[in-house]
Design an enzyme around this catalytic site. Structure first.
Site, mmCIF file in Angstrom:
data_model
loop_
_atom_site.group_PDB
_atom_site.id
_atom_site.type_symbol
_atom_site.label_atom_id
_atom_site.label_comp_id
_atom_site.label_asym_id
_atom_site.label_seq_id
_atom_site.Cartn_x
_atom_site.Cartn_y
_atom_site.Cartn_z
ATOM 1 N N ASP A 236 0.874 -1.161 0.000
ATOM 2 C CA ASP A 236 0.000 0.000 0.000
ATOM 3 C C ASP A 236 0.918 1.220 0.000
ATOM 4 O OD1 ASP A 236 -1.944 1.897 0.305
ATOM 5 O OD2 ASP A 236 -2.791 1.089 2.160
ATOM 6 N N ALA B 130 0.581 5.167 -0.199
ATOM 7 C CA ALA B 130 -0.375 6.282 -0.220
ATOM 8 C C ALA B 130 0.320 7.634 -0.055
ATOM 9 C CB ALA B 130 -1.404 6.093 0.890
ATOM 10 N N LYS C 36 -3.116 12.113 -1.536
ATOM 11 C CA LYS C 36 -2.231 13.001 -0.779
ATOM 12 C C LYS C 36 -1.229 13.709 -1.686
ATOM 13 C CE LYS C 36 -3.964 10.042 2.174
ATOM 14 N NZ LYS C 36 -4.704 10.021 3.389
HETATM 15 C C1 LMR Z 1 -5.490 8.688 7.517
HETATM 16 O O1 LMR Z 1 -4.945 7.644 7.877
HETATM 17 O O2 LMR Z 1 -5.724 9.624 8.291
HETATM 18 C C2 LMR Z 1 -5.847 8.855 6.077
HETATM 19 O O3 LMR Z 1 -5.451 7.751 5.339
HETATM 20 C C3 LMR Z 1 -7.260 9.215 5.869
HETATM 21 C C4 LMR Z 1 -8.207 8.097 6.167
HETATM 22 O O4 LMR Z 1 -9.062 7.858 5.316
HETATM 23 O O5 LMR Z 1 -8.116 7.473 7.222
#
Ligand code: LMR
Length: 394
Positions: A208, A210, A243
């Site tokens: 993953d 992100a 992000k």
């Molecule tokens: C987080 O971990 O704060 C982000 O990935 C947003 C979410 O959807 O939790």
């Protein structure tokens, strides 16, 4: 039938955001959900994205469907961004998905479809929604040790020892960079040992990613995923554009499946498109198109990279400031890990009681496991957080 529904527990990250909004204090500080904020507290639309949006508004003449797997303008550009030329393109099948979460969900769907008994190994801790999705899908998950809360660094010996338990057909979920929630990451030698172990056992890595570009830079942050994809027979990769392109609400992500050869890729590609069709038919296009435009236009891409680099450097500066402030107040180096961590988050090592106290007494909102969103800080609030941490006895 609705009367038979059972209450669902609130997602703790989303619920924290609501609690913050409900707090009337004007001194409150939001270090909760992982959304980038400028020092002024604004989550901006990135310049290149805004320009692409203007161009798109002028040029777009239809809203008819694109391809079931998403537009190749987007998927090809994203394979380039994440994988570079680490693997041959004809081994990589892709689908555009609603956000990185959509990609994670589709990856689990694929695994479950092929091997309903597959176990998914997850880092302890991991992003809570990983666990929630797996539980919802009725998939077996096995935690592996990852974070040492005494040193606030990776417990790599513990991780390897737990991964000794994987079997052929199991999936091991790893964070490509900027581990969420801890901010502690594997170094390259540790990635290599992990790959060696998974290959020896016949388990498949699922990555993953992100926060590419939020840690050590766009290329460095992709180094691990490229290494894994080029050294394992098969890899699943869920990537988010929320992000690094700042397009959270557009829901833009991609699932990539790296297969052993062209023939397996073809059948995998068909299955991924099938999964899109079953779950939501065509994936969202707007954000994906903007990303495709930014990545394939030299000028837009250069501007996006420059802005992303500013974002990254701002978070690094805040890390240094917070570690420095805590060093001053505590007279010790025990918070040095904050400057070593990378990405948007750090787990501070505070207890649930200390976290609650910081919220109640200081109006500082962080996730209950003491994860902070570094980007929620600025020059003014760094000393406030540091003081509160010391006050509550962290
Ligand atoms: C987080 O971990 O704060 C982000 O990935 C947003 C979410 O959807 O939790």
């Amino acid at each position: 039938m609705f009367e038979h529904l059972k209450e669902k527990p609130a997602d703790k990250i989303i619920a924290l955001g609501q609690a913050y909004r409900d707090d009337p204090r004007d001194t409150k500080i939001d270090l909760g959900v992982g959304v980038y904020k400028t020092p002024e507290g604004v989550t901006p639309i990135m310049r290149a994205v805004k320009t692409a949006e203007k161009q798109l508004w002028e040029a777009e003449t239809t809203k008819a469907y694109t391809a079931l797997a998403g537009d190749p303008l987007f998927t090809d550009a994203m394979v380039g961004l994440v994988l570079g030329d680490a693997v041959a393109r004809d081994q990589v099948s892709t689908i555009a998905t609603p956000g990185g979460t959509g990609a994670v969900r589709q990856a689990f769907e694929l695994v479950k479809m092929v091997n309903p008994g597959a176990r998914v190994f997850v880092s302890d801790p991991t992003w809570p929604n990983h666990l929630s999705i797996l539980a919802h899908m009725g998939m077996e998950m096995v935690p592996y040790r990852y974070f040492d809360s005494t040193t606030c660094a990776v417990d790599f010996a513990g991780m390897l020892s737990d991964l000794e338990g994987v079997r052929a057909g199991d999936v091991v979920l790893l964070h490509g960079c900027c581990h969420n929630p801890t901010g502690a990451n594997l170094n390259m030698a540790e990635w290599q040992s992990t790959v060696e172990l998974l290959n020896a056992k016949g388990a498949m890595p699922m990555i993953d990613i992100a926060y590419q570009g939020f840690g050590d830079g766009l290329e460095d942050d992709a180094a691990a995923v490229r290494y894994v994809a080029s050294h394992c027979p098969e890899t699943l990769i869920a990537a988010s554009c929320s992000k690094n392109f700042g397009i959270y609400r557009e829901r833009t992500g991609i699932l990539m499946a790296v297969a052993q050869d062209k023939a397996t890729k073809k059948i995998t590609q068909g299955n991924l498109a099938y999964l899109n069709r079953q779950n939501y038919s065509f994936p969202p296009d707007h954000g994906a198109r903007l990303v495709g435009m930014v990545l394939t236009d030299d000028e837009l891409r250069a501007d996006w990279q420059a802005e992303l680099e500013d974002v990254r450097l701002n978070m690094l500066k805040l890390r240094e400031q917070l570690a420095g402030e805590l060093q001053k107040l505590s007279g010790s180096d025990r918070f040095g890990f904050i400057a070593q961590h990378r990405g948007m988050f750090s787990r501070l090592g505070a207890t649930a009681e200390q976290v609650a106290k910081m919220r109640e007494e200081h109006g500082i909102y962080m996730v209950g496991d003491s994860r902070i969103n570094i980007a929620g800080l600025n020059d003014r609030t760094v000393p406030i957080l540091a003081r509160a941490m010391i006050d509550v006895g962290v």
